[in-house]
Motif scaffolding. Structure first.
Motif, PDB file in Angstrom:
ATOM      1  N   TRP A 119       1.296  -1.729  -0.016  1.00 51.12           N
ATOM      2  CA  TRP A 119       0.029   0.440  -0.023  1.00 51.12           C
ATOM      3  C   TRP A 119       1.037   1.108  -0.121  1.00 51.12           C
ATOM      4  CZ3 TRP A 119      -4.253  -0.596  -1.716  1.00 51.12           C
ATOM      5  CH2 TRP A 119      -5.638  -1.511  -2.050  1.00 51.12           C
ATOM      6  N   LEU A 120       1.973   1.355   0.809  1.00 50.99           N
ATOM      7  CA  LEU A 120       3.009   2.402   0.944  1.00 50.99           C
ATOM      8  C   LEU A 120       3.321   2.702  -0.544  1.00 50.99           C
ATOM      9  CD1 LEU A 120       4.649   4.509   2.138  1.00 50.99           C
ATOM     10  CD2 LEU A 120       6.554   2.543   2.919  1.00 50.99           C
ATOM     11  N   GLY A 121       3.855   1.163  -1.487  1.00 51.29           N
ATOM     12  CA  GLY A 121       4.463   1.862  -3.102  1.00 51.29           C
ATOM     13  C   GLY A 121       3.314   1.823  -3.794  1.00 51.29           C
ATOM     14  N   VAL A 122       1.958   2.296  -3.054  1.00 50.42           N
ATOM     15  CA  VAL A 122       0.919   2.654  -4.641  1.00 50.42           C
ATOM     16  C   VAL A 122       0.828   4.000  -4.480  1.00 50.42           C
ATOM     17  CG1 VAL A 122      -1.753   2.867  -4.085  1.00 50.42           C
ATOM     18  CG2 VAL A 122      -0.675   0.475  -4.190  1.00 50.42           C
ATOM     19  N   TRP A 123       1.378   4.775  -2.840  1.00 48.63           N
ATOM     20  CA  TRP A 123       1.016   5.586  -2.790  1.00 48.63           C
ATOM     21  C   TRP A 123       2.288   6.773  -3.036  1.00 48.63           C
ATOM     22  CZ3 TRP A 123      -3.267   8.268  -2.190  1.00 48.63           C
ATOM     23  CH2 TRP A 123      -4.584   6.883  -1.587  1.00 48.63           C
ATOM     24  N   VAL A 124       3.365   5.861  -3.438  1.00 50.62           N
ATOM     25  CA  VAL A 124       4.677   6.457  -3.538  1.00 50.62           C
ATOM     26  C   VAL A 124       4.636   6.774  -4.998  1.00 50.62           C
ATOM     27  CG1 VAL A 124       6.953   5.755  -4.069  1.00 50.62           C
ATOM     28  CG2 VAL A 124       6.056   5.779  -1.865  1.00 50.62           C
ATOM     29  N   ILE A 125       3.789   5.614  -6.255  1.00 48.31           N
ATOM     30  CA  ILE A 125       3.751   5.501  -7.966  1.00 48.31           C
ATOM     31  C   ILE A 125       3.056   6.617  -7.592  1.00 48.31           C
ATOM     32  CG2 ILE A 125       2.772   4.935  -9.571  1.00 48.31           C
ATOM     33  CD1 ILE A 125       3.630   1.150  -7.986  1.00 48.31           C
ATOM     34  N   ILE A 126       1.648   6.874  -6.872  1.00 49.87           N
ATOM     35  CA  ILE A 126       1.013   7.919  -6.619  1.00 49.87           C
ATOM     36  C   ILE A 126       1.207   9.403  -7.183  1.00 49.87           C
ATOM     37  CG2 ILE A 126      -1.037   9.179  -6.286  1.00 49.87           C
ATOM     38  CD1 ILE A 126      -2.554   6.277  -5.903  1.00 49.87           C
ATOM     39  N   GLY A 127       2.097   9.310  -5.922  1.00 53.63           N
ATOM     40  CA  GLY A 127       2.524  10.651  -5.418  1.00 53.63           C
ATOM     41  C   GLY A 127       4.246  10.756  -6.222  1.00 53.63           C
ATOM     42  N   GLY A 128       5.057   9.856  -7.550  1.00 54.71           N
ATOM     43  CA  GLY A 128       5.827  10.519  -8.141  1.00 54.71           C
ATOM     44  C   GLY A 128       5.608  10.735  -9.499  1.00 54.71           C
ATOM     45  N   ILE A 129       3.820  10.466 -10.016  1.00 55.81           N
ATOM     46  CA  ILE A 129       2.740  10.293 -10.894  1.00 55.81           C
ATOM     47  C   ILE A 129       2.800  11.887 -10.788  1.00 55.81           C
ATOM     48  CG2 ILE A 129       1.424  10.089 -12.550  1.00 55.81           C
ATOM     49  CD1 ILE A 129       1.698   6.941 -12.042  1.00 55.81           C
ATOM     50  N   ALA A 130       1.600  12.358  -9.931  1.00 58.37           N
ATOM     51  CA  ALA A 130       1.880  13.578  -8.928  1.00 58.37           C
ATOM     52  C   ALA A 130       2.908  14.686  -9.749  1.00 58.37           C
ATOM     53  CB  ALA A 130       1.101  13.466  -7.551  1.00 58.37           C
ATOM     54  N   LEU A 131       3.870  14.229  -9.318  1.00 57.74           N
ATOM     55  CA  LEU A 131       5.368  14.975  -9.534  1.00 57.74           C
ATOM     56  C   LEU A 131       5.405  15.491 -10.721  1.00 57.74           C
ATOM     57  CD1 LEU A 131       7.228  14.212  -6.580  1.00 57.74           C
ATOM     58  CD2 LEU A 131       6.123  16.217  -6.498  1.00 57.74           C
ATOM     59  N   LEU A 132       5.549  13.829 -11.360  1.00 57.74           N
ATOM     60  CA  LEU A 132       5.563  14.621 -13.109  1.00 57.74           C
ATOM     61  C   LEU A 132       4.692  14.957 -13.828  1.00 57.74           C
ATOM     62  CD1 LEU A 132       7.560  10.629 -13.464  1.00 57.74           C
ATOM     63  CD2 LEU A 132       8.511  12.729 -14.208  1.00 57.74           C
ATOM     64  N   ALA A 133       3.267  15.014 -13.455  1.00 62.32           N
ATOM     65  CA  ALA A 133       2.417  16.221 -14.000  1.00 62.32           C
ATOM     66  C   ALA A 133       2.540  17.325 -13.631  1.00 62.32           C
ATOM     67  CB  ALA A 133       0.749  15.070 -13.509  1.00 62.32           C
ATOM     68  N   GLU A 134       3.298  17.483 -12.341  1.00 62.68           N
ATOM     69  CA  GLU A 134       3.375  19.107 -12.407  1.00 62.68           C
ATOM     70  C   GLU A 134       4.586  19.030 -13.109  1.00 62.68           C
ATOM     71  OE1 GLU A 134       2.367  22.763 -10.196  1.00 62.68           O
ATOM     72  OE2 GLU A 134       0.342  20.800 -10.711  1.00 62.68           O
ATOM     73  N   GLY A 135       5.741  19.035 -13.543  1.00 63.51           N
ATOM     74  CA  GLY A 135       6.249  19.594 -13.495  1.00 63.51           C
ATOM     75  C   GLY A 135       6.079  19.367 -15.188  1.00 63.51           C
ATOM     76  N   GLU A 136       5.500  19.008 -16.049  1.00 68.90           N
ATOM     77  CA  GLU A 136       4.951  19.609 -17.639  1.00 68.90           C
ATOM     78  C   GLU A 136       3.752  20.786 -17.760  1.00 68.90           C
ATOM     79  OE1 GLU A 136       5.426  17.425 -20.462  1.00 68.90           O
ATOM     80  OE2 GLU A 136       6.806  16.853 -19.254  1.00 68.90           O
ATOM     81  N   ALA A 137       3.430  21.093 -16.297  1.00 64.17           N
ATOM     82  CA  ALA A 137       2.067  21.826 -16.351  1.00 64.17           C
ATOM     83  C   ALA A 137       2.556  23.067 -17.088  1.00 64.17           C
ATOM     84  CB  ALA A 137       1.111  22.069 -15.172  1.00 64.17           C
TER      85      ALA A 137
END
Length: 137
Positions: A119-137
């Protein structure tokens, strides 16, 4: 009618819309995740058969395996359409949402136990995707 007019048919313009992109992402994540879950179900059904020609024939007639193949075809087509309009540096990390959906599917659909570390890994993946998406904005 020239060749350019044939390529730019209005019927294909929907592919360029934001809604189509979201739909393609949903199709990709759903079809890849379904393929993994179907392969697990198919593999469980083939476990009693020793690997060989008999196993191959059984695999090719197993509905779960055939479902997985169909899902992989759908995911390939949606991935190719996604890559037409997205950068690979953003698209590839976003595709890791499949890991999250497969984990949820194996927990909810297959009754597998998911540890706190998973479950922690799931949240790390989601957090990483959010950071990458924010960098694209």
């Amino acid at each position: 009618m020239n060749d350019q007019a044939l390529i730019e048919k209005p019927a294909w313009r929907w592919l360029e819309s934001r809604g189509a992109t979201i739909g393609l992402w949903a199709l990709l994540i759903a079809s890849e995740s379904a393929a993994q879950l179907a392969l697990k179900i198919g593999g469980d059904g083939l476990a009693a058969i020793p690997f060989g020609l008999e196993w191959l024939v059984a695999a090719l007639s197993n509905i779960a395996v055939l479902t997985a193949v169909g899902c992989y075809i759908a995911s390939f087509l949606s991935w190719m359409l996604i890559l037409r309009r997205s950068s690979l540096s953003l698209a590839f990390p976003l595709s890791s949402l499949v890991f999250v959906v497969v984990l949820l599917g194996s927990w909810l659909g297959l009754g597998e136990h998911i540890s706190a570390l998973h479950w922690l890994g799931v949240w790390v993946i989601i957090g990483g995707i959010a950071l990458l998406a924010e960098g694209e904005a």
